[in-house]
Design a protein around this motif. Structure first.
Motif, PDB file in Angstrom:
ATOM      1  N   ARG A   4       0.844  -1.277  -0.115  1.00  0.00           N
ATOM      2  CA  ARG A   4      -0.184  -0.010  -0.029  1.00  0.00           C
ATOM      3  C   ARG A   4       0.749   1.316   0.026  1.00  0.00           C
ATOM      4  N   GLN A   5       0.511   2.215  -0.877  1.00  0.00           N
ATOM      5  CA  GLN A   5       1.134   3.525  -0.917  1.00  0.00           C
ATOM      6  C   GLN A   5       0.986   4.331   0.277  1.00  0.00           C
ATOM      7  N   LEU A   7      -0.195   7.470   2.608  1.00  0.00           N
ATOM      8  CA  LEU A   7      -0.945   8.771   2.223  1.00  0.00           C
ATOM      9  C   LEU A   7      -0.189   9.834   2.108  1.00  0.00           C
ATOM     10  N   GLU A   8      -0.445  10.674   1.207  1.00  0.00           N
ATOM     11  CA  GLU A   8       0.128  12.147   1.249  1.00  0.00           C
ATOM     12  C   GLU A   8      -0.535  12.989   2.222  1.00  0.00           C
ATOM     13  N   ARG A 114      -7.845  12.697  -2.215  1.00  0.00           N
ATOM     14  CA  ARG A 114      -6.893  12.027  -3.277  1.00  0.00           C
ATOM     15  C   ARG A 114      -5.646  12.720  -2.964  1.00  0.00           C
ATOM     16  N   ARG A 522      -8.532   6.014  -0.252  1.00  0.00           N
ATOM     17  CA  ARG A 522      -8.033   7.331   0.301  1.00  0.00           C
ATOM     18  C   ARG A 522      -6.422   7.258   0.065  1.00  0.00           C
ATOM     19  N   ARG A 523      -6.176   8.651  -0.822  1.00  0.00           N
ATOM     20  CA  ARG A 523      -4.829   8.737  -1.254  1.00  0.00           C
ATOM     21  C   ARG A 523      -4.204   9.894  -0.199  1.00  0.00           C
TER      22      ARG A 523
END
Length: 553
Positions: A4-5, A7-8, A114, A522-523
């Motif tokens: 999983r990337q 979150l920004e 995003r 959610r990003r």
């Protein structure tokens, strides 16, 4: 197992700062429009709006958006105070501001969920177009006053107009605003990216480079008709005394003033050995319908005979006891009226009152509009050759119709080789309405690739060529005429070819992107605590302060 990337993270805007950003952004947007013409402030204004909605909860974001809208629309539409009074003017400003609230909440959802990547930049920019398109058409036909593209009359970004239209220009300006958001938040340390604050340099540099690049964008090839590249057109600005705001009645002498200017411009052109092909009078320039008044009819016939050219006049035509048409009537040297155009898009509350009984309970100002204007049904294009009056296909719009790009575009699609706009700006006194409308005429001249002859009772009047060059001009409250060898064009710009579908396509991207952000993974995430410590310090506190789904696992 797919990794999983992360979150920004973006630091939320404190609510006092958000409200300040909203109000300041609205003021900067106002300064982007005439008479200030600081077009470069429009992307900054949209950037402040985006920063203002990046708050911990919806309420501050809503208030920040509302502050932006009120700071922009209330002073922008101050001309409505002259015509309708204080309460209707403020109501207009509030209603227009609600569209900004809608945009702010939609944009917030995308940016929060995003993050602030390239995808959110495109979606948020497209949402700006979607809401602006909605505002321009809903309700009762909408009101595009203050549309983003109209701030670009003196901007190199206008070079994009004939390629991508009003919606495309709005998209570009909104995207520039989002680039500023991305860059500024990185520089301030509110957005966690590699290279620290240096990461913010790239978005800011891209924004500047994009504007510079538009300076060399060519106008689409747009050919002139064979053997007749221009038409000699004069527009009479007779001027008049200011209108009494209590009665809104036209002053005496308006017809005689325009007749005097017509005689003067006829004599001047004949001395120069030039032959007029069309004379344009403004909206409401006859005071009474000359078809029902022998004195005015005979005077117009004599003027057309002396000029050797037909005269396009503007008049109101009563229909029964409660309705009227706003007519543009072509008057010939034979005293005939072979062409009549009825305004297709009456302005709600200015020219007709929807739900009159309901709004009368709120204000009696609705009765200032004594007769509701009926809409015309035919596109205004008069073929002078077909009428036996020379050559050229002239598109006709009346007053606020020039603000609706769809009306101008379908006029061009119907074959107009140039467009005339008849207006009565005397209704708005010394407000900025006249200069704002003139900017709209210039912008849509470039977008459609057509010359625009804009003639007002009291100004401003001007003639613009297909590339936006001003060929002649008469200032506000002056008596005089605009006259030029007006270039004719027959080609169709990409913006005209695309028409409303450009706005629909961009809006669809925005709405689909918003739905994807709302329903997808959610990003991005808003942090509650500003990043005032070192980069690695306080990370556990930041993660504990995540809003709306803190772990998202």
């Amino acid at each position: 197992m797919k990794r999983r990337q992360p979150l920004e993270e973006v630091t939320a805007t404190p609510w006092p700062v958000a409200l300040l950003c909203g109000a300041a952004g609205g003021v900067l947007a106002l300064l982007a429009f005439p008479p200030y013409d600081l077009w470069m402030l429009m992307p900054v204004a949209l950037a402040l709006l985006s920063i203002g909605v990046l708050t911990r909860s919806f309420l501050p974001a809503l208030l920040s958006s509302l502050a932006w809208g009120l700071a922009f629309f209330v002073p922008l539409t101050e001309w409505a105070n002259t015509y309708a009074g204080t309460m209707p003017w403020l109501a207009l400003g509030v209603v227009q501001s609600l569209y900004i609230v809608l945009y702010g909440l939609l944009a917030r959802t995308v940016m929060v969920r995003r993050g602030l990547g390239a995808g959110s930049l495109v979606v948020v920019s497209a949402l700006w177009v979607a809401v602006e398109t909605l505002r321009s058409h809903v309700p009762w036909g909408g009101l595009p006053w203050g549309a983003t593209g109209f701030a670009l009359a003196d901007s190199p970004l206008l070079n994009l107009g004939p390629w991508i239209g009003m919606a495309g220009m709005a998209l570009v300006v909104a995207a520039l605003g989002q680039l500023l958001v991305h860059g500024v938040l990185c520089v301030l340390g509110r957005r966690r990216r590699g290279l620290g604050g240096l990461a913010g340099v790239w978005p800011l540099a891209m924004a500047v480079a994009a504007v510079l690049a538009t300076m060399v964008v060519p106008h689409p090839v747009n050919r002139a008709p064979d053997d007749r590249p221009s038409m000699t057109v004069a527009g009479a600005q007779g001027s008049m005394d200011p209108i009494d705001p209590g009665s809104m009645a036209m002053p005496e002498g308006v017809f005689e003033n325009h007749l005097e200017v017509t005689h003067d411009v006829t004599a001047a052109t004949q001395e120069q050995g030039r032959q007029l092909e069309l004379i344009v009078w403004p909206e409401d320039s006859t005071a009474y319908d000359p078809r029902l008044d022998p004195y005015r009819g005979e005077a117009l016939t004599d003027a057309a005979q002396q000029a050797g050219a037909p005269i396009l006049v503007g008049t109101q035509t009563p229909v029964g006891e409660e309705h009227r048409y706003n007519h543009s009537v072509l008057w010939t040297a034979d005293g005939e009226t072979p062409y009549v155009y009825a305004k297709r898009h009456p302005v709600p509350f200015g020219e007709f009152v929807p739900a009159r009984d309901f709004f009368r309970m709120i204000t009696d100002k609705v009765d200032l509009v004594g007769r509701d204007m009926l809409p015309g049904t035919e596109v205004g294009v008069m073929d002078l050759q077909e009428l036996g009056l020379g050559e050229g296909r002239v598109g006709v719009l009346i007053c606020f119709e020039i603000a609706y790009d769809t009306l101008t575009i379908d006029t061009v699609r119907e074959g107009a080789e140039l467009v005339v706009v008849q207006s009565n700006n005397a209704l708005f006194g010394d407000s900025h309405e006249a200069v704002q409308q003139l900017a709209e005429a210039k912008v849509l001249a470039v977008v459609t690739g057509r010359s625009v002859v804009h003639v007002s009772t009291v100004g401003h009047s001007a003639i613009f060529g297909p590339e936006g060059r001003r060929l002649d001009f008469v200032d506000h409250w002056e008596q005089g005429a605009v006259i030029a060898e007006v270039p004719l064009r027959t080609g169709i710009t990409p913006a005209v070819a695309g028409g409303i579908w450009i706005a629909i396509g961009i809006s669809a991207v925005g709405l689909l992107g918003w739905l994807g952000a709302l329903t997808g993974p959610r990003r991005g995430v808003l942090r509650h605590v500003p990043a005032v410590a070192g980069r690695g310090e306080g990370s556990s506190r930041a993660r504990a302060g995540v809003q709306d789904g803190r772990s998202s696992r």
